[in-house]
Design an enzyme around this catalytic site. Structure first.
Site, PDB file in Angstrom:
ATOM      1  N   ASP A 123       0.739  -0.986  -0.126  1.00 34.03           N
ATOM      2  CA  ASP A 123      -0.108  -0.136  -0.055  1.00 34.03           C
ATOM      3  C   ASP A 123       0.991   1.390  -0.027  1.00 34.03           C
ATOM      4  O   ASP A 123       2.113   1.197   0.435  1.00 34.03           O
ATOM      5  CB  ASP A 123      -0.835   0.077   1.315  1.00 34.03           C
ATOM      6  CG  ASP A 123      -2.217   0.829   0.968  1.00 34.03           C
ATOM      7  OD1 ASP A 123      -2.330   1.501   0.002  1.00 34.03           O
ATOM      8  OD2 ASP A 123      -2.997   1.192   2.133  1.00 34.03           O
ATOM      9  N   ASN A 128     -11.004  -2.453  -5.705  1.00 36.82           N
ATOM     10  CA  ASN A 128     -10.291  -1.481  -6.231  1.00 36.82           C
ATOM     11  C   ASN A 128     -10.828  -1.211  -7.581  1.00 36.82           C
ATOM     12  O   ASN A 128     -10.447   0.088  -8.316  1.00 36.82           O
ATOM     13  CB  ASN A 128      -8.785  -1.947  -6.681  1.00 36.82           C
ATOM     14  CG  ASN A 128      -8.019  -2.002  -5.518  1.00 36.82           C
ATOM     15  OD1 ASN A 128      -7.063  -2.618  -5.077  1.00 36.82           O
ATOM     16  ND2 ASN A 128      -8.210  -0.926  -4.546  1.00 36.82           N
TER      17      ASN A 128
HETATM   18  C1  IPE Z   1      -5.306  -2.606  -0.369  1.00 40.29           C
HETATM   19  O1  IPE Z   1      -5.070  -1.279  -0.742  1.00 40.29           O
HETATM   20  C2  IPE Z   1      -5.470  -3.419  -1.617  1.00 40.29           C
HETATM   21  C3  IPE Z   1      -4.192  -3.611  -2.145  1.00 40.29           C
HETATM   22  C4  IPE Z   1      -2.814  -3.526  -1.612  1.00 40.29           C
HETATM   23  C5  IPE Z   1      -4.090  -4.233  -3.684  1.00 40.29           C
HETATM   24  P1  IPE Z   1      -6.165  -0.459  -0.540  1.00 40.29           P
HETATM   25  O2  IPE Z   1      -5.366   0.971  -0.906  1.00 40.29           O
HETATM   26  O3  IPE Z   1      -7.216  -0.735  -1.795  1.00 40.29           O
HETATM   27  O4  IPE Z   1      -7.036  -0.362   0.957  1.00 40.29           O
HETATM   28  P2  IPE Z   1      -7.807   0.787   1.540  1.00 40.29           P
HETATM   29  O5  IPE Z   1      -8.743   1.229   0.567  1.00 40.29           O
HETATM   30  O6  IPE Z   1      -7.070   1.657   1.961  1.00 40.29           O
HETATM   31  O7  IPE Z   1      -8.245  -0.210   2.804  1.00 40.29           O
HETATM   32  C1  IPE Z   2      -1.449   0.280  -3.401  1.00 39.72           C
HETATM   33  O1  IPE Z   2      -1.156   1.615  -3.549  1.00 39.72           O
HETATM   34  C2  IPE Z   2      -1.784  -0.427  -4.692  1.00 39.72           C
HETATM   35  C3  IPE Z   2      -3.180  -0.895  -5.068  1.00 39.72           C
HETATM   36  C4  IPE Z   2      -4.227  -0.849  -4.276  1.00 39.72           C
HETATM   37  C5  IPE Z   2      -3.367  -1.278  -6.356  1.00 39.72           C
HETATM   38  P1  IPE Z   2      -2.542   2.583  -3.544  1.00 39.72           P
HETATM   39  O2  IPE Z   2      -2.843   2.978  -4.826  1.00 39.72           O
HETATM   40  O3  IPE Z   2      -3.646   2.111  -2.529  1.00 39.72           O
HETATM   41  O4  IPE Z   2      -1.726   3.991  -2.889  1.00 39.72           O
HETATM   42  P2  IPE Z   2      -2.274   4.963  -1.661  1.00 39.72           P
HETATM   43  O5  IPE Z   2      -2.808   4.067  -0.607  1.00 39.72           O
HETATM   44  O6  IPE Z   2      -3.485   5.502  -2.546  1.00 39.72           O
HETATM   45  O7  IPE Z   2      -1.333   6.004  -1.453  1.00 39.72           O
HETATM   46 MG    MG Z   3      -3.989   2.425  -0.685  1.00 37.30          MG
END
Ligand code: IPE
Ligand code: IPE
Ligand code: MG
Length: 239
Positions: free
Chosen positions: A19, A67
């Protein structure tokens, strides 16, 4: 860097909630997608470290069933990056004797990526030293409901009786049927939640969090997580 932890104290299965890609990019005034590009490179780098230390199972959460709520551009960009990264990763997997496994509802992702996955899974199928799993359009709730549907269908077809349904037999219907439960879960970016990752499988997993964004996660951080893991006392409800 070598790791000075005895092999039996190292986790056998590490799961990662990668994340913070978006925030990493925004912090640098870059488009979010650049964070995902950088994040994909880290998957390769961290996997290589895992192979070197002899950790047989690594699982990466790449895209959740939630997502899809993101802007279309970002979702499309992510699918393209996954496609390129899996292709690029292939030779390293083969070299190291590692199989690629993908878990999640693959039928909903773009067909070019489905094809890529099929090809690379097939080309790495003789790997006998470990499994790298990518969770793609994956959700823990989806996994459990899919398992229930399959088991119900097997009950109807009399392949299994109601009495035979147990925790052990149920596990064989989950997407992770050929993996041990994760020993260690690592989540980056300072969020303290599971976000619908491996809900069933994480029942007794040790959790480790860092404020670092995924693109900044490195070998030193992995080592720190493993050192802390080695010092924990896992009781599994016992004494
Ligand atoms: C979790 O990250 C999913 C992945 C790393 C693929 P998110 O960024 O989607 O999670 P939330 O929304 O902060 O819980
Ligand atoms: C994790 O990084 C990757 C996926 C969830 C695909 P994020 O895209 O959630 O990055 P933040 O949390 O918005 O910084
Ligand atoms: Mg995230």
């Amino acid at each position: 860097m070598e790791i000075e932890i005895p092999k039996d104290k190292l986790p056998k299965h590490i799961a990662f909630i990668m994340d913070g890609n978006g925030r990493w990019a925004q912090q640098r005034m870059l488009p979010r997608i650049m964070g995902h590009r950088e994040g994909a490179l880290v998957v390769e780098r961290i996997s290589e470290v895992g192979f070197r230390w002899g950790i047989p199972y690594l699982t990466f959460f790449a895209f959740s069933t939630e997502n899809w709520k993101r802007p279309r551009d970002e979702v499309e960009g992510l699918m393209r990056i996954l496609d390129e990264s899996i292709d690029k990763f292939k030779n390293k997997l083969i070299e190291n004797g590692i199989k690629l496994k993908v878990i999640g509802n693959i039928s909903e992702i773009p067909s070019y990526l489905q094809e890529r996955i099929k090809r690379v899974v097939n080309e790495t199928k003789y790997g006998s030293r470990g499994i790298v799993t990518v969770a793609l359009n994956y959700g823990g709730r989806w996994d459990i409901v899919s398992a229930c549907k399959k088991i119900a269908s097997d009950v109807i077809e009399k392949k299994i009786s109601l009495e035979e349904i147990s925790i052990e037999s149920f596990c064989k219907y989950l997407s992770t049927y050929d993996l041990p439960d994760p020993d260690l879960l690592i989540r980056t970016s300072g969020e303290y939640r599971i976000s619908n990752f491996l809900l069933w499988q994480l029942a007794y997993t040790e959790l480790w969090f860092t404020n670092k964004y995924w693109p900044d996660f490195n070998e030193e951080d992995l080592k720190q997580a493993c050192l802390e893991y080695a010092q924990r006392k896992r009781r599994f409800g016992g004494l």
